[in-house]
Enzyme design. Structure first.
Site, PDB file in Angstrom:
ATOM      1  N   LEU A  69       9.892 -10.060  14.865  1.00 32.76           N
ATOM      2  CA  LEU A  69       9.974 -10.356  13.419  1.00 32.76           C
ATOM      3  C   LEU A  69      10.537  -9.171  12.632  1.00 32.76           C
ATOM      4  CD1 LEU A  69       7.092 -11.919  11.369  1.00 32.76           C
ATOM      5  CD2 LEU A  69       7.934  -9.679  10.706  1.00 32.76           C
ATOM      6  N   ASP A  97      -0.861  -9.461  -4.082  1.00 31.18           N
ATOM      7  CA  ASP A  97      -1.534  -9.217  -5.364  1.00 31.18           C
ATOM      8  C   ASP A  97      -3.062  -9.302  -5.227  1.00 31.18           C
ATOM      9  OD1 ASP A  97      -1.676  -8.643  -8.011  1.00 31.18           O
ATOM     10  OD2 ASP A  97      -1.170 -10.642  -8.710  1.00 31.18           O
ATOM     11  N   HIS A 156      -5.512  -0.971  -2.245  1.00 31.98           N
ATOM     12  CA  HIS A 156      -4.154  -0.898  -1.665  1.00 31.98           C
ATOM     13  C   HIS A 156      -4.234  -0.571  -0.164  1.00 31.98           C
ATOM     14  CE1 HIS A 156      -2.555  -1.445  -5.578  1.00 31.98           C
ATOM     15  NE2 HIS A 156      -2.824  -0.235  -6.032  1.00 31.98           N
TER      16      HIS A 156
HETATM   17  C1  FPP Z   1      -0.531  -5.656  -6.552  1.00 29.88           C
HETATM   18  O1  FPP Z   1      -1.934  -5.671  -6.701  1.00 29.88           O
HETATM   19  C2  FPP Z   1      -0.194  -4.781  -5.443  1.00 29.88           C
HETATM   20  C3  FPP Z   1       0.638  -3.715  -5.522  1.00 29.88           C
HETATM   21  C4  FPP Z   1       1.320  -3.324  -6.747  1.00 29.88           C
HETATM   22  C5  FPP Z   1       0.884  -2.873  -4.346  1.00 29.88           C
HETATM   23  C6  FPP Z   1       0.971  -3.571  -3.026  1.00 29.88           C
HETATM   24  C7  FPP Z   1       0.856  -2.555  -1.978  1.00 29.88           C
HETATM   25  C8  FPP Z   1       0.119  -2.672  -0.849  1.00 29.88           C
HETATM   26  C9  FPP Z   1      -0.574  -3.870  -0.406  1.00 29.88           C
HETATM   27  C10 FPP Z   1      -0.056  -1.533   0.045  1.00 29.88           C
HETATM   28  C11 FPP Z   1       1.134  -0.794   0.390  1.00 29.88           C
HETATM   29  C12 FPP Z   1       2.047  -1.527   1.284  1.00 29.88           C
HETATM   30  C13 FPP Z   1       2.479  -1.051   2.440  1.00 29.88           C
HETATM   31  C14 FPP Z   1       3.611  -1.719   3.126  1.00 29.88           C
HETATM   32  C15 FPP Z   1       1.873   0.119   3.053  1.00 29.88           C
HETATM   33  P1  FPP Z   1      -2.569  -5.053  -8.004  1.00 29.88           P
HETATM   34  O2  FPP Z   1      -2.777  -3.614  -7.809  1.00 29.88           O
HETATM   35  O3  FPP Z   1      -1.724  -5.405  -9.190  1.00 29.88           O
HETATM   36  O4  FPP Z   1      -3.940  -5.801  -8.072  1.00 29.88           O
HETATM   37  P2  FPP Z   1      -4.677  -6.327  -9.381  1.00 29.88           P
HETATM   38  O5  FPP Z   1      -3.747  -7.330 -10.030  1.00 29.88           O
HETATM   39  O6  FPP Z   1      -5.917  -6.952  -8.840  1.00 29.88           O
HETATM   40  O7  FPP Z   1      -4.947  -5.142 -10.250  1.00 29.88           O
END
Ligand code: FPP
Length: 245
Positions: free
Chosen positions: A136, A25, A42
């Site tokens: 892993l 997050d 991301h």
């Molecule tokens: C939450 O942060 C994150 C997500 C919904 C996406 C997580 C995805 C990745 C880290 C990249 C993709 C993964 C792989 C395996 C390639 P948020 O967007 O809600 O952040 P915020 O709360 O600060 O808005």
């Protein structure tokens, strides 16, 4: 003269969590702080995942489950959903380079039926490419929701019951565990959620029954190996009683 004692934190090699869940997050906030689009957060988050998985593999963690896309994330603006899907596609397509020389096994957990053919093919490719590795296990949770997973397990159990394959007495916690996506990996020991939010957001609800929770005020793209080490040292200092005294 006073000498400051330098306290070095030491990982206990005999008490490394076997399975760590990560809620990645804070990508959006990381990007906003820098005046960048959310997709840049991301992208950086995906780099962080690679780095942390390599570190976990090195210290002997057996499995990492990373929350990449929840069943609720479809409600984000289409542009962001598309950017996330493109990123996931690249990550899976480039699995050889992503984890070259690490022996990591990549698997996807979640409901694949709503994912595009293109993503499904990339998942098959990445899973097949890494299936004979011995390091892993990285579970990428994609279109994953804890409630959906438990609901699906209930349907499978009901189906087996109605066909007479099992009796009511066979529906035990162990049986239901065997119907979850995590059936072939160790019990979940620790969940890490950076970014300052203090909730599970539908992540590994069944599996988290006895997991330790670790929260930190760091956005995921800034999460370092040192932060992971700190989370594990904190985990090792906890007294896990599993309901006993
Ligand atoms: C939450 O942060 C994150 C997500 C919904 C996406 C997580 C995805 C990745 C880290 C990249 C993709 C993964 C792989 C395996 C390639 P948020 O967007 O809600 O952040 P915020 O709360 O600060 O808005």
């Amino acid at each position: 003269m006073l000498f400051k004692k330098s306290r070095t934190i030491q990982l206990d090699k005999d008490n490394i969590p076997k399975h760590i869940g990560i809620i990645m997050d804070g990508n959006g906030r990381w990007a906003k702080k820098r005046g960048l689009p959310r997709s840049a957060g991301h992208r950086m988050g995906a780099e962080t995942l690679k780095k942390i998985v390599v570190y976990c593999n090195k210290i002997g963690v057996k499995c990492v489950t990373a929350y990449a896309f929840s069943t609720e994330n479809w409600n984000r603006p289409q542009k962001e959903v598309d950017a996330l899907m493109d990123l996931l596609y690249m990550y899976l397509q480039q699995v050889e380079e992503q984890f070259a020389g690490t022996n990591v096994i990549l698997r996807v957990i979640g409901d694949r039926s709503r994912l595009s053919d293109k993503i499904n093919k990339a998942i098959d490719y990445a899973e097949d490419y890494t299936k004979n590795n011995t390091g892993l296990i990285l579970n990428v949770a994609l279109n994953y929701g804890g409630r959906a997973e438990i609901t699906e397990a209930a349907k499978l159990a009901a189906n087996a019951l109605s066909k007479g394959e099992i009796s009511e007495a066979d529906i035990t916690e162990e049986y239901l565990s065997s119907l979850m996506y995590t059936k072939n990996v160790p019990e979940l020991d620790l969940i890490i959620r950076p970014s300052g939010e203090l909730r599970l957001s539908n992540f590994l609800l069944w599996q988290s029954a006895y997991a330790e929770l670790w929260f930190a005020d760091i956005n995921w793209p800034d999460f370092s190996e040192k932060d992971m080490e700190k989370a594990i040292v904190d985990y090792q200092a906890r007294n896990r009683r599993f309901g006993k005294v």
